[in-house]
Design a protein around this motif. Sequence first.
Motif, mmCIF file in Angstrom:
data_model
loop_
_atom_site.group_PDB
_atom_site.id
_atom_site.type_symbol
_atom_site.label_atom_id
_atom_site.label_comp_id
_atom_site.label_asym_id
_atom_site.label_seq_id
_atom_site.Cartn_x
_atom_site.Cartn_y
_atom_site.Cartn_z
ATOM 1 N N ALA A 284 -5.848 -4.209 -6.660
ATOM 2 C CA ALA A 284 -5.331 -3.708 -5.439
ATOM 3 C C ALA A 284 -4.309 -2.671 -5.013
ATOM 4 C CB ALA A 284 -5.317 -4.804 -4.383
ATOM 5 N N GLN A 285 -3.422 -2.808 -5.928
ATOM 6 C CA GLN A 285 -2.366 -1.943 -5.861
ATOM 7 C C GLN A 285 -2.881 -0.554 -6.412
ATOM 8 O OE1 GLN A 285 1.167 -3.064 -8.008
ATOM 9 N NE2 GLN A 285 2.024 -3.954 -6.211
ATOM 10 N N LYS A 286 -3.385 -0.509 -7.347
ATOM 11 C CA LYS A 286 -3.959 0.718 -8.010
ATOM 12 C C LYS A 286 -5.186 1.303 -7.159
ATOM 13 C CE LYS A 286 -3.373 0.063 -13.168
ATOM 14 N NZ LYS A 286 -2.922 1.394 -13.764
ATOM 15 N N GLY A 287 -5.861 0.509 -6.381
ATOM 16 C CA GLY A 287 -6.698 0.962 -5.400
ATOM 17 C C GLY A 287 -6.122 1.705 -4.413
ATOM 18 N N GLU A 288 -4.954 1.125 -3.797
ATOM 19 C CA GLU A 288 -4.392 1.832 -2.747
ATOM 20 C C GLU A 288 -3.927 3.207 -3.189
ATOM 21 O OE1 GLU A 288 -2.300 -1.407 -0.609
ATOM 22 O OE2 GLU A 288 -0.716 -0.022 -0.299
ATOM 23 N N LYS A 289 -3.181 3.098 -4.453
ATOM 24 C CA LYS A 289 -2.736 4.492 -4.866
ATOM 25 C C LYS A 289 -3.954 5.420 -4.958
ATOM 26 C CE LYS A 289 1.479 2.992 -7.514
ATOM 27 N NZ LYS A 289 1.393 2.561 -8.455
ATOM 28 N N LEU A 290 -4.959 5.077 -5.410
ATOM 29 C CA LEU A 290 -6.142 6.061 -6.036
ATOM 30 C C LEU A 290 -7.155 6.213 -4.806
ATOM 31 C CD1 LEU A 290 -6.793 4.563 -9.295
ATOM 32 C CD2 LEU A 290 -5.843 6.788 -9.060
ATOM 33 N N ASN A 291 -6.660 5.514 -3.585
ATOM 34 C CA ASN A 291 -7.698 5.681 -2.300
ATOM 35 C C ASN A 291 -9.129 5.040 -2.698
ATOM 36 O OD1 ASN A 291 -7.167 6.372 0.256
ATOM 37 N ND2 ASN A 291 -7.193 8.748 -0.187
ATOM 38 N N VAL A 292 -9.039 4.013 -3.291
ATOM 39 C CA VAL A 292 -10.257 3.199 -3.522
ATOM 40 C C VAL A 292 -10.014 1.797 -2.712
ATOM 41 C CG1 VAL A 292 -11.900 2.193 -5.216
ATOM 42 C CG2 VAL A 292 -10.467 4.325 -5.951
ATOM 43 N N PRO A 293 -11.155 1.625 -2.045
ATOM 44 C CA PRO A 293 -11.022 0.403 -1.119
ATOM 45 C C PRO A 293 -11.471 -0.622 -1.990
ATOM 46 C CG PRO A 293 -12.886 1.966 -0.273
ATOM 47 C CD PRO A 293 -12.321 2.461 -1.403
ATOM 48 N N THR A 294 -10.531 -1.813 -2.034
ATOM 49 C CA THR A 294 -10.528 -3.149 -2.707
ATOM 50 C C THR A 294 -10.290 -4.335 -1.889
ATOM 51 O OG1 THR A 294 -8.003 -2.855 -3.153
ATOM 52 C CG2 THR A 294 -9.488 -1.941 -4.734
ATOM 53 N N PRO A 295 -11.231 -4.257 -0.839
ATOM 54 C CA PRO A 295 -10.837 -5.531 0.247
ATOM 55 C C PRO A 295 -11.406 -7.080 -0.607
ATOM 56 C CG PRO A 295 -12.883 -4.172 0.534
ATOM 57 C CD PRO A 295 -12.190 -3.381 -0.401
ATOM 58 N N TYR A 296 -12.120 -7.248 -1.238
ATOM 59 C CA TYR A 296 -12.477 -8.241 -1.983
ATOM 60 C C TYR A 296 -11.195 -8.680 -2.917
ATOM 61 C CZ TYR A 296 -17.276 -8.477 -0.479
ATOM 62 O OH TYR A 296 -18.507 -8.704 0.612
ATOM 63 N N ASN A 297 -10.638 -7.876 -3.478
ATOM 64 C CA ASN A 297 -9.553 -8.154 -4.610
ATOM 65 C C ASN A 297 -8.332 -8.523 -3.742
ATOM 66 O OD1 ASN A 297 -9.995 -7.834 -7.616
ATOM 67 N ND2 ASN A 297 -11.067 -6.247 -6.493
ATOM 68 N N GLN A 298 -8.184 -7.685 -2.735
ATOM 69 C CA GLN A 298 -6.819 -8.144 -1.646
ATOM 70 C C GLN A 298 -7.150 -9.558 -1.259
ATOM 71 O OE1 GLN A 298 -6.591 -5.083 1.357
ATOM 72 N NE2 GLN A 298 -6.099 -3.461 -0.299
ATOM 73 N N PHE A 299 -8.334 -9.710 -0.510
ATOM 74 C CA PHE A 299 -8.566 -11.196 0.017
ATOM 75 C C PHE A 299 -8.326 -12.119 -0.939
ATOM 76 C CE2 PHE A 299 -11.481 -14.395 1.585
ATOM 77 C CZ PHE A 299 -10.912 -14.726 2.867
ATOM 78 N N LEU A 300 -8.852 -12.077 -2.132
ATOM 79 C CA LEU A 300 -8.700 -13.116 -3.324
ATOM 80 C C LEU A 300 -7.367 -13.332 -3.591
ATOM 81 C CD1 LEU A 300 -10.067 -15.251 -4.830
ATOM 82 C CD2 LEU A 300 -10.683 -13.737 -6.585
ATOM 83 N N THR A 301 -6.494 -12.263 -3.493
ATOM 84 C CA THR A 301 -5.112 -12.373 -3.972
ATOM 85 C C THR A 301 -4.354 -13.091 -2.872
ATOM 86 O OG1 THR A 301 -5.034 -10.243 -4.866
ATOM 87 C CG2 THR A 301 -2.819 -10.937 -4.474
ATOM 88 N N SER A 302 -4.646 -12.677 -1.586
ATOM 89 C CA SER A 302 -3.933 -13.326 -0.560
ATOM 90 C C SER A 302 -4.337 -14.960 -0.395
ATOM 91 C CB SER A 302 -4.489 -12.928 0.887
ATOM 92 O OG SER A 302 -3.936 -11.606 0.822
#
Length: 314
Positions: A284-302
């Motif tokens: 998710a962190q890399k996605g944020e830097k690269l402008n790639v959406p990662t909602p499923y990975n963010q949700f699972l992390t939370s």
Amino acid sequence: MKIVILGAGGMGSRFGLMLKKAGKDVTLLDGWDKNIEAIREHGIRANYNGEEVQVDIDIYPIDDVDPDLKADLLIVFTKAMQLEDAIQATRSIVTDQTKVLCLMNGIGYDDILRKYFDDEQIVLGNTMWTAGLEGPGRPKLFGNGYVNLLNLGKSEEATAAAKDIVALLDEVGLNGVYEKEIFYLIYKKVCVNATMNGLCTILECNMADLGDAQASHDLINQLVKEVVDVANAEGVEMDLDEMIDHVGECFNRETIGGHFPSMYQDLITNNRLTEIDYINGAVAQKGEKLNVPTPYNQFLTSLVHTKEQLLGAK
Ligand SMILES: NC(=O)C1=CN([C@@H]2O[C@H](COP(=O)(O)OP(=O)(O)OC[C@H]3O[C@@H](n4cnc5c(N)ncnc54)[C@H](OP(=O)(O)O)[C@@H]3O)[C@@H](O)[C@H]2O)C=CC1
Ligand SMILES: CC(C)(CO)C(=O)C(=O)O
């Protein structure tokens, strides 16, 4: 060759046992007192594919290592959040000649290891071997696996040393494979861990049961797609269908499907904090830097962090 394994949990014990059983010179280092006491008293006693196997093996506390101990090969198998402290506490065992093999789950070990070692010393990879602990000094080891690895160093000597490690792993039955693309290799394993580890932990099931639940497949495919999108945005070419098939290997009950991923063992079995920030959180962190959406990975992390807090994990 003097082999030292830093972290004698499930995986450190598996590698230690298989290397020692094949006659290799292995020493373990660990930070868990009861584990050290048990292994000093009666060696590693493993449930090894249903049979009781025992090997005597030297073990030292990470903060009280034999000053004469020097490693030719250092295999690191701590949890992600323990790695830097463990490396710092055991600097005395490392020489310029030491090669360091890291097969831990997650992203970012190249950056961590480069703080302490030259590229020429570092060998990175991943493994589909599994392990669990039934108690101190008592690993439960079943199924099959392999180790993929590649040297970070560019010299012929670094390549030859990595190939020697592959030969060593093959000799003892750990099935080494020399790979060509390190970041492809890392993201390939992240596809497995970003799905199996968090989902089996939240849903409290093993990998085969997760695979049998058809409704999980959409979730798995979405998580893998995000990992592949992040990798591709970083310039690491990954094929989505190939990665989904690779993750599907985990559902096989004949091989590793009965395994409860290490994250399940951490949180559900042992009420310990997980490596989620180094797996889905890192995607998710890399996605944020690269402008790639990662909602499923963010949700699972939370979700996993919420479960850690609800259970009071330490
Ligand atoms: N288990 C698996 O099947 C696989 C794991 N991996 C990866 O390998 C690395 C090592 O994982 P793994 O071997 O599973 O880790 P473990 O949790 O089995 O062991 C890691 C360390 O945690 C501490 N520890 C373990 N159990 C306890 C306990 N009950 N109470 C107190 N301390 C304990 C010990 O050190 P200390 O006291 O210093 O904390 C131990 O060295 C991780 O990066 C993991 O993701 C990769 C592939 C498969
Ligand atoms: C999912 C699995 C078993 C793949 O080897 C793993 O890496 C883990 O348990 O953490």
